[in-house]
Motif scaffolding. Sequence first.
Motif, PDB file in Angstrom:
ATOM      1  N   ALA A 178       0.837  -1.203   0.000  1.00  0.00           N
ATOM      2  CA  ALA A 178       0.000   0.000   0.000  1.00  0.00           C
ATOM      3  C   ALA A 178       0.869   1.250   0.000  1.00  0.00           C
ATOM      4  O   ALA A 178       0.563   2.225  -0.702  1.00  0.00           O
ATOM      5  CB  ALA A 178      -0.918  -0.005   1.223  1.00  0.00           C
ATOM      6  N   GLU A 179       1.960   1.231   0.752  1.00  0.00           N
ATOM      7  CA  GLU A 179       2.864   2.374   0.772  1.00  0.00           C
ATOM      8  C   GLU A 179       3.565   2.542  -0.575  1.00  0.00           C
ATOM      9  O   GLU A 179       3.801   3.673  -1.022  1.00  0.00           O
ATOM     10  CB  GLU A 179       3.883   2.233   1.899  1.00  0.00           C
ATOM     11  N   LEU A 180       3.894   1.428  -1.244  1.00  0.00           N
ATOM     12  CA  LEU A 180       4.485   1.514  -2.589  1.00  0.00           C
ATOM     13  C   LEU A 180       3.508   2.131  -3.576  1.00  0.00           C
ATOM     14  O   LEU A 180       3.893   2.967  -4.406  1.00  0.00           O
ATOM     15  CB  LEU A 180       4.912   0.122  -3.072  1.00  0.00           C
ATOM     16  N   ALA A 181       2.244   1.741  -3.499  1.00  0.00           N
ATOM     17  CA  ALA A 181       1.226   2.313  -4.389  1.00  0.00           C
ATOM     18  C   ALA A 181       1.064   3.805  -4.131  1.00  0.00           C
ATOM     19  O   ALA A 181       0.967   4.600  -5.079  1.00  0.00           O
ATOM     20  CB  ALA A 181      -0.103   1.588  -4.192  1.00  0.00           C
ATOM     21  N   GLN A 182       1.054   4.192  -2.865  1.00  0.00           N
ATOM     22  CA  GLN A 182       0.940   5.608  -2.520  1.00  0.00           C
ATOM     23  C   GLN A 182       2.162   6.389  -3.026  1.00  0.00           C
ATOM     24  O   GLN A 182       2.031   7.501  -3.529  1.00  0.00           O
ATOM     25  CB  GLN A 182       0.808   5.762  -1.011  1.00  0.00           C
ATOM     26  N   LEU A 183       3.321   5.770  -2.911  1.00  0.00           N
ATOM     27  CA  LEU A 183       4.548   6.408  -3.382  1.00  0.00           C
ATOM     28  C   LEU A 183       4.497   6.630  -4.894  1.00  0.00           C
ATOM     29  O   LEU A 183       4.871   7.697  -5.392  1.00  0.00           O
ATOM     30  CB  LEU A 183       5.748   5.530  -3.001  1.00  0.00           C
ATOM     31  N   GLU A 184       4.001   5.639  -5.614  1.00  0.00           N
ATOM     32  CA  GLU A 184       3.879   5.770  -7.068  1.00  0.00           C
ATOM     33  C   GLU A 184       2.896   6.886  -7.440  1.00  0.00           C
ATOM     34  O   GLU A 184       3.139   7.655  -8.379  1.00  0.00           O
ATOM     35  CB  GLU A 184       3.435   4.451  -7.680  1.00  0.00           C
ATOM     36  N   GLU A 185       1.808   6.989  -6.688  1.00  0.00           N
ATOM     37  CA  GLU A 185       0.846   8.072  -6.928  1.00  0.00           C
ATOM     38  C   GLU A 185       1.500   9.438  -6.696  1.00  0.00           C
ATOM     39  O   GLU A 185       1.255  10.385  -7.450  1.00  0.00           O
ATOM     40  CB  GLU A 185      -0.367   7.913  -6.016  1.00  0.00           C
ATOM     41  N   GLN A 186       2.330   9.531  -5.666  1.00  0.00           N
ATOM     42  CA  GLN A 186       3.021  10.790  -5.386  1.00  0.00           C
ATOM     43  C   GLN A 186       3.971  11.149  -6.521  1.00  0.00           C
ATOM     44  O   GLN A 186       4.091  12.322  -6.885  1.00  0.00           O
ATOM     45  CB  GLN A 186       3.793  10.705  -4.061  1.00  0.00           C
ATOM     46  N   LEU A 187       4.633  10.158  -7.092  1.00  0.00           N
ATOM     47  CA  LEU A 187       5.529  10.414  -8.223  1.00  0.00           C
ATOM     48  C   LEU A 187       4.739  10.892  -9.435  1.00  0.00           C
ATOM     49  O   LEU A 187       5.101  11.882 -10.073  1.00  0.00           O
ATOM     50  CB  LEU A 187       6.316   9.151  -8.564  1.00  0.00           C
ATOM     51  N   GLU A 188       3.640  10.201  -9.727  1.00  0.00           N
ATOM     52  CA  GLU A 188       2.831  10.547 -10.897  1.00  0.00           C
ATOM     53  C   GLU A 188       2.188  11.924 -10.763  1.00  0.00           C
ATOM     54  O   GLU A 188       2.010  12.624 -11.753  1.00  0.00           O
ATOM     55  CB  GLU A 188       1.773   9.482 -11.132  1.00  0.00           C
ATOM     56  N   SER A 189       1.846  12.319  -9.533  1.00  0.00           N
ATOM     57  CA  SER A 189       1.217  13.624  -9.338  1.00  0.00           C
ATOM     58  C   SER A 189       2.241  14.762  -9.237  1.00  0.00           C
ATOM     59  O   SER A 189       1.858  15.924  -9.174  1.00  0.00           O
ATOM     60  CB  SER A 189       0.346  13.606  -8.083  1.00  0.00           C
ATOM     61  N   GLY A 190       3.525  14.395  -9.197  1.00  0.00           N
ATOM     62  CA  GLY A 190       4.565  15.414  -9.129  1.00  0.00           C
ATOM     63  C   GLY A 190       4.908  15.877  -7.724  1.00  0.00           C
ATOM     64  O   GLY A 190       5.666  16.827  -7.550  1.00  0.00           O
ATOM     65  N   GLU A 191       4.358  15.221  -6.704  1.00  0.00           N
ATOM     66  CA  GLU A 191       4.661  15.594  -5.321  1.00  0.00           C
ATOM     67  C   GLU A 191       6.115  15.305  -4.966  1.00  0.00           C
ATOM     68  O   GLU A 191       6.700  16.002  -4.137  1.00  0.00           O
ATOM     69  CB  GLU A 191       3.748  14.841  -4.349  1.00  0.00           C
ATOM     70  N   ILE A 192       6.668  14.236  -5.564  1.00  0.00           N
ATOM     71  CA  ILE A 192       8.068  13.894  -5.330  1.00  0.00           C
ATOM     72  C   ILE A 192       8.756  13.697  -6.667  1.00  0.00           C
ATOM     73  O   ILE A 192       8.111  13.421  -7.677  1.00  0.00           O
ATOM     74  CB  ILE A 192       8.210  12.619  -4.465  1.00  0.00           C
ATOM     75  N   ASP A 193      10.089  13.826  -6.670  1.00  0.00           N
ATOM     76  CA  ASP A 193      10.829  13.621  -7.909  1.00  0.00           C
ATOM     77  C   ASP A 193      11.322  12.170  -7.992  1.00  0.00           C
ATOM     78  O   ASP A 193      11.132  11.378  -7.067  1.00  0.00           O
ATOM     79  CB  ASP A 193      11.997  14.604  -8.021  1.00  0.00           C
ATOM     80  N   GLU A 194      11.933  11.835  -9.109  1.00  0.00           N
ATOM     81  CA  GLU A 194      12.389  10.469  -9.366  1.00  0.00           C
ATOM     82  C   GLU A 194      13.425  10.007  -8.336  1.00  0.00           C
ATOM     83  O   GLU A 194      13.400   8.859  -7.888  1.00  0.00           O
ATOM     84  CB  GLU A 194      12.980  10.389 -10.782  1.00  0.00           C
ATOM     85  N   GLU A 195      14.306  10.907  -7.931  1.00  0.00           N
ATOM     86  CA  GLU A 195      15.343  10.564  -6.957  1.00  0.00           C
ATOM     87  C   GLU A 195      14.726  10.189  -5.599  1.00  0.00           C
ATOM     88  O   GLU A 195      15.103   9.183  -4.985  1.00  0.00           O
ATOM     89  CB  GLU A 195      16.305  11.736  -6.793  1.00  0.00           C
ATOM     90  N   GLU A 196      13.771  11.000  -5.142  1.00  0.00           N
ATOM     91  CA  GLU A 196      13.086  10.719  -3.883  1.00  0.00           C
ATOM     92  C   GLU A 196      12.302   9.412  -3.989  1.00  0.00           C
ATOM     93  O   GLU A 196      12.291   8.602  -3.063  1.00  0.00           O
ATOM     94  CB  GLU A 196      12.142  11.874  -3.522  1.00  0.00           C
ATOM     95  N   PHE A 197      11.657   9.199  -5.132  1.00  0.00           N
ATOM     96  CA  PHE A 197      10.913   7.972  -5.359  1.00  0.00           C
ATOM     97  C   PHE A 197      11.830   6.758  -5.245  1.00  0.00           C
ATOM     98  O   PHE A 197      11.510   5.787  -4.563  1.00  0.00           O
ATOM     99  CB  PHE A 197      10.240   7.997  -6.737  1.00  0.00           C
ATOM    100  N   ASP A 198      12.978   6.810  -5.934  1.00  0.00           N
ATOM    101  CA  ASP A 198      13.920   5.689  -5.917  1.00  0.00           C
ATOM    102  C   ASP A 198      14.419   5.401  -4.503  1.00  0.00           C
ATOM    103  O   ASP A 198      14.511   4.240  -4.088  1.00  0.00           O
ATOM    104  CB  ASP A 198      15.107   5.964  -6.836  1.00  0.00           C
ATOM    105  N   ARG A 199      14.733   6.444  -3.752  1.00  0.00           N
ATOM    106  CA  ARG A 199      15.247   6.265  -2.394  1.00  0.00           C
ATOM    107  C   ARG A 199      14.197   5.590  -1.499  1.00  0.00           C
ATOM    108  O   ARG A 199      14.478   4.601  -0.827  1.00  0.00           O
ATOM    109  CB  ARG A 199      15.656   7.614  -1.795  1.00  0.00           C
TER     110      ARG A 199
END
Length: 87
Positions: A41-62
Amino acid sequence: MGLIGEVLLLPFAPVRGSAWVIGQVLREAERIYYDPATVRAELAQLEEQLESGEIDEEEFDRREDELLDRLEIGSRSRAGTDEWTSG
């Protein structure tokens, strides 16, 4: 231990009881923290944050690496528990 030992340790009963409760709370917190459903569930939320632009690719990867590590640790600990309880 015997009756005398129990009587002598009686003043420490609240401490022993508190330690037991703390241990139970810690085990439950770890179970939830490493639960695969929670991590997914946290991975899905993280992916949503990436797609919405809340976080960048570097933050997503970390953060994704951290979550995948949690998933792996949880899987290993469950496998160890399953082997211990089934054997």
